[in-house]
Enzyme design. Sequence first.
Site, PDB file in Angstrom:
ATOM      1  N   THR A  72     -24.896 -13.433 -47.015  1.00 38.89           N
ATOM      2  CA  THR A  72     -24.332 -14.605 -47.654  1.00 38.89           C
ATOM      3  C   THR A  72     -22.697 -14.763 -47.227  1.00 38.89           C
ATOM      4  O   THR A  72     -22.238 -15.968 -46.888  1.00 38.89           O
ATOM      5  CB  THR A  72     -23.966 -14.121 -49.256  1.00 38.89           C
ATOM      6  OG1 THR A  72     -25.551 -13.977 -49.758  1.00 38.89           O
ATOM      7  CG2 THR A  72     -23.334 -15.126 -50.115  1.00 38.89           C
ATOM      8  N   GLN A 179     -34.483 -13.500 -42.396  1.00 39.70           N
ATOM      9  CA  GLN A 179     -35.865 -13.036 -42.420  1.00 39.70           C
ATOM     10  C   GLN A 179     -36.476 -12.830 -41.034  1.00 39.70           C
ATOM     11  O   GLN A 179     -37.758 -12.210 -41.257  1.00 39.70           O
ATOM     12  CB  GLN A 179     -36.711 -14.145 -43.003  1.00 39.70           C
ATOM     13  CG  GLN A 179     -35.921 -14.218 -44.677  1.00 39.70           C
ATOM     14  CD  GLN A 179     -36.287 -13.037 -45.740  1.00 39.70           C
ATOM     15  OE1 GLN A 179     -37.214 -12.249 -45.315  1.00 39.70           O
ATOM     16  NE2 GLN A 179     -35.677 -13.209 -46.668  1.00 39.70           N
ATOM     17  N   HIS A 199     -30.371  -5.181 -44.911  1.00 41.76           N
ATOM     18  CA  HIS A 199     -31.323  -4.635 -46.060  1.00 41.76           C
ATOM     19  C   HIS A 199     -32.567  -5.436 -45.790  1.00 41.76           C
ATOM     20  O   HIS A 199     -33.393  -5.082 -46.683  1.00 41.76           O
ATOM     21  CB  HIS A 199     -30.534  -4.755 -47.210  1.00 41.76           C
ATOM     22  CG  HIS A 199     -30.490  -5.859 -48.012  1.00 41.76           C
ATOM     23  ND1 HIS A 199     -31.466  -6.558 -48.962  1.00 41.76           N
ATOM     24  CD2 HIS A 199     -29.679  -7.240 -47.832  1.00 41.76           C
ATOM     25  CE1 HIS A 199     -31.062  -7.704 -49.196  1.00 41.76           C
ATOM     26  NE2 HIS A 199     -29.916  -8.218 -48.436  1.00 41.76           N
ATOM     27  N   CYS A 324     -33.371 -14.593 -55.416  1.00 42.57           N
ATOM     28  CA  CYS A 324     -31.980 -15.469 -55.619  1.00 42.57           C
ATOM     29  C   CYS A 324     -32.156 -16.297 -56.744  1.00 42.57           C
ATOM     30  O   CYS A 324     -31.307 -16.634 -57.462  1.00 42.57           O
ATOM     31  CB  CYS A 324     -31.327 -15.690 -54.434  1.00 42.57           C
ATOM     32  SG  CYS A 324     -31.727 -14.792 -52.978  1.00 42.57           S
TER      33      CYS A 324
HETATM   34  N1  PLP Z   1     -30.256 -15.864 -46.261  1.00 44.31           N
HETATM   35  C1  PLP Z   1     -31.408 -15.798 -46.427  1.00 44.31           C
HETATM   36  C2  PLP Z   1     -32.686 -16.543 -45.903  1.00 44.31           C
HETATM   37  C3  PLP Z   1     -32.105 -14.662 -47.332  1.00 44.31           C
HETATM   38  O1  PLP Z   1     -33.375 -14.242 -47.415  1.00 44.31           O
HETATM   39  C4  PLP Z   1     -30.908 -13.955 -48.105  1.00 44.31           C
HETATM   40  C5  PLP Z   1     -31.331 -12.797 -49.104  1.00 44.31           C
HETATM   41  O2  PLP Z   1     -32.186 -13.037 -50.037  1.00 44.31           O
HETATM   42  C6  PLP Z   1     -29.788 -14.185 -47.782  1.00 44.31           C
HETATM   43  C7  PLP Z   1     -29.154 -15.157 -46.869  1.00 44.31           C
HETATM   44  C8  PLP Z   1     -28.531 -13.424 -48.114  1.00 44.31           C
HETATM   45  O3  PLP Z   1     -28.345 -12.140 -47.692  1.00 44.31           O
HETATM   46  P1  PLP Z   1     -27.415 -10.919 -48.434  1.00 44.31           P
HETATM   47  O4  PLP Z   1     -28.191 -10.381 -49.496  1.00 44.31           O
HETATM   48  O5  PLP Z   1     -27.227 -10.303 -47.183  1.00 44.31           O
HETATM   49  O6  PLP Z   1     -25.993 -11.668 -48.953  1.00 44.31           O
END
Ligand code: PLP
Length: 387
Positions: A72, A179, A199, A324
């Site tokens: 993010t 991903q 993660h 999310c």
């Molecule tokens: N981008 C994608 C494609 C994701 O699947 C995710 C997590 O679900 C994120 C960004 C966000 O990642 P983070 O959890 O490290 O903020």
Amino acid sequence: MQRIYLDHHATTPADPAVVEAMAPYWTRAFGNASSAHLYGWEAMEAVERAQEQVATLIGCRTKEVIFTSGATEADNLALRGVAERYVERGRHFVSTTIEHPAVLDTLQDLQRHGAEYTLVEVDASGVVDPGAVIAALRPDTVLCSVMWANNEIGTIQPIPEIAAACRERGVIFHSDAVQAVGHLELDATSLDLLSLTAHKFYGPKGVGALMVRRGNPRVHLEPLFHGGGQQKGLRPGTLPVPLIVGLGAACELAMGRLAENAKHVASLRDHLLTRLQDEIDDLSLNGDRDRRLPGNANLCIPGVEAEALLLELREVAASAGSACSASDHLPSHVLRAIGLSNEDAHASIRFGVGKDNTRAEIDEVCDRVVESVRKLRSFSRPPASSN
Ligand code: PLP
């Protein structure tokens, strides 16, 4: 029945080898990587090793790896960093309708501050046409952002083609490769910016990275935060050394087992898909059959609410929509983008197979899904007429 985890797009467990690699950096080797003494040097050495491990996995230079708190933040740093830095060049962005909210919501926020953006649609199989992306570029386009693989339907985008076209036209290209990293062979050479997070591939939560091209052409970003001069001022703040070590270890682990893991999860995913398609009427796969992440099966089971199915499945962890957006109960924007009705989007469930799942677990899940779907359909369908 034992709990079975099939939600590896949401997150993955940290691999024991990753946890072991991190352990000394909480206690014995706890130094601040900016300190000019033995403790600091030891910590900085570990950070540099992790940079190398990340760089080796994605195919970039060590210095191009900037650690963040996750994807993010990496996505925000990429988009906002370019928006601020290149404001004189233009204020137009291009992306796709199936991006993660970390990109889409950031674009919306940039728009509130005067930027413009165009979202290119994907086809019914969930793949974007590079020609359509190129057609959306304008003379004032500063950045184009296309995810490497989708987090809901697992579709893999034609990134090298789009990246090359952007470079030819002088448009900075970013990919949210969250991903894909650790699951697919990928080469970031033709990209300017790439986001990843530990993660999603057996590393710890709370750490990720943004690859920022330093070669020719070199990308400049305005930082999101101001403070100490760590990471060349691009992402200041005391480095979370244990987490960074965990990210590096996860990269190394993925590197050694990429093909083997992909083969294993793809064969389990295919087994799940074949069994469920054979045993459940009308079940269909959302997204392209072949251009998809090895562990992904996003299935539409018409007439069966995914939320209700998940409640029935109990000990089986899968997902209705992405982690999310699952809390807001809106139909998934990704499933809507590939043409599903609201009803079919709500009847779609995502399974994400991981490296430690077994065939016995998949069989158990199939049994449970088939039984639950029969039960739910028997409630919702009118009884068959007697003649
Ligand atoms: N981008 C994608 C494609 C994701 O699947 C995710 C997590 O679900 C994120 C960004 C966000 O990642 P983070 O959890 O490290 O903020």
